[in-house]
Design a protein around this motif. Structure first.
Motif, PDB file in Angstrom:
ATOM      1  N   ILE A 119       0.857  -1.186   0.000  1.00  0.00           N
ATOM      2  CA  ILE A 119       0.000   0.000   0.000  1.00  0.00           C
ATOM      3  C   ILE A 119       0.891   1.233   0.000  1.00  0.00           C
ATOM      4  CG2 ILE A 119      -1.720   1.323   1.290  1.00  0.00           C
ATOM      5  CD1 ILE A 119      -2.715  -1.381   2.429  1.00  0.00           C
ATOM      6  N   LYS A 120       0.661   2.112  -0.981  1.00  0.00           N
ATOM      7  CA  LYS A 120       1.364   3.393  -1.066  1.00  0.00           C
ATOM      8  C   LYS A 120       0.334   4.473  -1.334  1.00  0.00           C
ATOM      9  CE  LYS A 120       5.272   1.862  -3.750  1.00  0.00           C
ATOM     10  NZ  LYS A 120       6.022   2.135  -4.960  1.00  0.00           N
ATOM     11  N   GLU A 121       0.314   5.473  -0.483  1.00  0.00           N
ATOM     12  CA  GLU A 121      -0.568   6.625  -0.693  1.00  0.00           C
ATOM     13  C   GLU A 121      -2.016   6.213  -0.975  1.00  0.00           C
ATOM     14  OE1 GLU A 121       1.284   8.839  -3.827  1.00  0.00           O
ATOM     15  OE2 GLU A 121       3.178   8.945  -2.757  1.00  0.00           O
ATOM     16  N   ASN A 122      -2.533   5.307  -0.180  1.00  0.00           N
ATOM     17  CA  ASN A 122      -3.910   4.813  -0.292  1.00  0.00           C
ATOM     18  C   ASN A 122      -4.221   4.091  -1.598  1.00  0.00           C
ATOM     19  OD1 ASN A 122      -4.788   5.512   2.277  1.00  0.00           O
ATOM     20  ND2 ASN A 122      -5.201   7.611   1.657  1.00  0.00           N
ATOM     21  N   ASP A 123      -3.189   3.576  -2.251  1.00  0.00           N
ATOM     22  CA  ASP A 123      -3.369   2.736  -3.425  1.00  0.00           C
ATOM     23  C   ASP A 123      -2.566   1.460  -3.232  1.00  0.00           C
ATOM     24  OD1 ASP A 123      -5.094   4.177  -5.220  1.00  0.00           O
ATOM     25  OD2 ASP A 123      -3.443   5.584  -5.591  1.00  0.00           O
ATOM     26  N   ILE A 124      -2.926   0.444  -3.981  1.00  0.00           N
ATOM     27  CA  ILE A 124      -2.237  -0.847  -3.898  1.00  0.00           C
ATOM     28  C   ILE A 124      -1.368  -0.999  -5.144  1.00  0.00           C
ATOM     29  CG2 ILE A 124      -2.511  -3.345  -3.758  1.00  0.00           C
ATOM     30  CD1 ILE A 124      -5.298  -2.776  -2.486  1.00  0.00           C
ATOM     31  N   TYR A 125      -0.082  -1.281  -4.911  1.00  0.00           N
ATOM     32  CA  TYR A 125       0.877  -1.445  -6.007  1.00  0.00           C
ATOM     33  C   TYR A 125       1.490  -2.829  -5.954  1.00  0.00           C
ATOM     34  CZ  TYR A 125       0.841   3.592  -6.858  1.00  0.00           C
ATOM     35  OH  TYR A 125       0.462   4.876  -7.165  1.00  0.00           O
ATOM     36  N   LEU A 126       1.789  -3.364  -7.131  1.00  0.00           N
ATOM     37  CA  LEU A 126       2.526  -4.610  -7.234  1.00  0.00           C
ATOM     38  C   LEU A 126       3.994  -4.274  -7.000  1.00  0.00           C
ATOM     39  CD1 LEU A 126       2.273  -7.614  -7.924  1.00  0.00           C
ATOM     40  CD2 LEU A 126       2.612  -7.014 -10.313  1.00  0.00           C
ATOM     41  N   ILE A 127       4.647  -4.970  -6.104  1.00  0.00           N
ATOM     42  CA  ILE A 127       6.054  -4.723  -5.799  1.00  0.00           C
ATOM     43  C   ILE A 127       6.906  -5.352  -6.896  1.00  0.00           C
ATOM     44  CG2 ILE A 127       7.934  -5.153  -4.163  1.00  0.00           C
ATOM     45  CD1 ILE A 127       5.800  -5.402  -1.975  1.00  0.00           C
ATOM     46  N   ARG A 128       7.837  -4.563  -7.419  1.00  0.00           N
ATOM     47  CA  ARG A 128       8.774  -5.107  -8.406  1.00  0.00           C
ATOM     48  C   ARG A 128       9.652  -6.147  -7.727  1.00  0.00           C
ATOM     49  NH1 ARG A 128      11.257  -0.226 -12.054  1.00  0.00           N
ATOM     50  NH2 ARG A 128       9.323   0.277 -13.105  1.00  0.00           N
ATOM     51  N   SER A 129       9.787  -7.272  -8.382  1.00  0.00           N
ATOM     52  CA  SER A 129      10.619  -8.337  -7.845  1.00  0.00           C
ATOM     53  C   SER A 129      11.704  -8.665  -8.856  1.00  0.00           C
ATOM     54  CB  SER A 129       9.767  -9.582  -7.573  1.00  0.00           C
ATOM     55  OG  SER A 129      10.588 -10.677  -7.300  1.00  0.00           O
ATOM     56  N   LYS A 130      12.960  -8.557  -8.414  1.00  0.00           N
ATOM     57  CA  LYS A 130      14.068  -8.923  -9.298  1.00  0.00           C
ATOM     58  C   LYS A 130      14.030 -10.409  -9.608  1.00  0.00           C
ATOM     59  CE  LYS A 130      16.953  -5.134  -8.046  1.00  0.00           C
ATOM     60  NZ  LYS A 130      17.809  -4.535  -7.126  1.00  0.00           N
ATOM     61  N   ALA A 131      13.545 -11.190  -8.669  1.00  0.00           N
ATOM     62  CA  ALA A 131      13.452 -12.635  -8.871  1.00  0.00           C
ATOM     63  C   ALA A 131      12.479 -12.972 -10.003  1.00  0.00           C
ATOM     64  CB  ALA A 131      13.018 -13.316  -7.583  1.00  0.00           C
ATOM     65  N   PHE A 132      11.433 -12.144 -10.186  1.00  0.00           N
ATOM     66  CA  PHE A 132      10.435 -12.422 -11.215  1.00  0.00           C
ATOM     67  C   PHE A 132      11.086 -12.506 -12.599  1.00  0.00           C
ATOM     68  CE2 PHE A 132       7.358 -11.137 -14.442  1.00  0.00           C
ATOM     69  CZ  PHE A 132       6.359 -12.056 -14.204  1.00  0.00           C
ATOM     70  N   ILE A 133      11.971 -11.580 -12.901  1.00  0.00           N
ATOM     71  CA  ILE A 133      12.637 -11.561 -14.208  1.00  0.00           C
ATOM     72  C   ILE A 133      13.450 -12.836 -14.385  1.00  0.00           C
ATOM     73  CG2 ILE A 133      14.340 -10.341 -15.631  1.00  0.00           C
ATOM     74  CD1 ILE A 133      11.671  -8.809 -15.252  1.00  0.00           C
ATOM     75  N   PHE A 134      14.197 -13.226 -13.358  1.00  0.00           N
ATOM     76  CA  PHE A 134      15.017 -14.438 -13.453  1.00  0.00           C
ATOM     77  C   PHE A 134      14.152 -15.689 -13.564  1.00  0.00           C
ATOM     78  CE2 PHE A 134      17.940 -11.434 -11.320  1.00  0.00           C
ATOM     79  CZ  PHE A 134      18.919 -11.404 -12.307  1.00  0.00           C
ATOM     80  N   ILE A 135      13.034 -15.698 -12.859  1.00  0.00           N
ATOM     81  CA  ILE A 135      12.112 -16.837 -12.953  1.00  0.00           C
ATOM     82  C   ILE A 135      11.528 -16.914 -14.361  1.00  0.00           C
ATOM     83  CG2 ILE A 135       9.855 -17.695 -12.181  1.00  0.00           C
ATOM     84  CD1 ILE A 135      10.691 -16.715  -9.348  1.00  0.00           C
ATOM     85  N   LEU A 136      11.125 -15.770 -14.898  1.00  0.00           N
ATOM     86  CA  LEU A 136      10.571 -15.745 -16.252  1.00  0.00           C
ATOM     87  C   LEU A 136      11.604 -16.226 -17.275  1.00  0.00           C
ATOM     88  CD1 LEU A 136       7.813 -15.025 -17.362  1.00  0.00           C
ATOM     89  CD2 LEU A 136       8.661 -12.752 -17.858  1.00  0.00           C
TER      90      LEU A 136
END
Length: 160
Positions: A83-100
């Motif tokens: 949660i940032k500034e009353n909104d919900i954001y997907l957290i960037r994950s460095k692992a996601f790129i490597f998994i992909l």
């Protein structure tokens, strides 16, 4: 050019596109619609099974679903919200790129090996099922986590 090579090049281009989209999506607030729509759009690919060349056997369906669900665990583990500034954001994950990238390498290797014993059309059908069986549990988990945070936000606003 060999169909396996062409489809592998297509897979690499799609992976690059997915990485770009994922990085851009982290800059904007998440929404239920953004989580739900990709599997719905992908589901239209099931129309490929109208054509006999793409049809797969029941055991191939089961294998593809099991592998897809196994791979979805990796995606679920790397998809977190904040949660940032009353909104919900997907957290960037460095692992996601490597998994992909890892999933892409596995896909290309498997396609190269399996194309010797399984028709390219059937293989295409199996990989679509695998991808769908991977994206659906991942997006369901994302939706559940998103809704939990959304409820937290709503409770916080109501308490004020």
């Amino acid at each position: 050019m060999n169909m396996v090579v062409v489809s592998s090049i297509g897979a690499v281009l799609m992976a690059i596109f997915a990485m770009f989209i994922r990085m851009k999506s982290a800059e904007k607030p998440a929404s239920a619609r953004k989580i739900i729509l990709p599997p719905l759009f992908m589901s239209t690919g099931a129309l490929m099974f109208i054509f006999p060349v793409f049809r797969v056997t029941p055991i191939e369906i089961l294998e593809a679903i099991l592998v897809g669900m196994l791979f979805s665990i990796l995606l679920i583990k790397t998809s977190k919200f904040e949660i940032k500034e009353n909104d919900i954001y997907l957290i960037r994950s460095k692992a996601f790129i490597f998994i992909l990238i890892g999933l892409l390498v596995i896909r290309i290797a498997a396609k190269s090996i399996l194309s010797a014993s399984i028709d390219v059309g059937q293989l295409g059908g199996m990989f679509w099922i695998l991808a769908f069986a991977m994206i659906v549990p991942w997006r369901i988990a994302m939706y559940i986590n998103f809704k939990k945070l959304q409820n937290t936000l709503l409770l916080g606003k109501n308490a004020v």
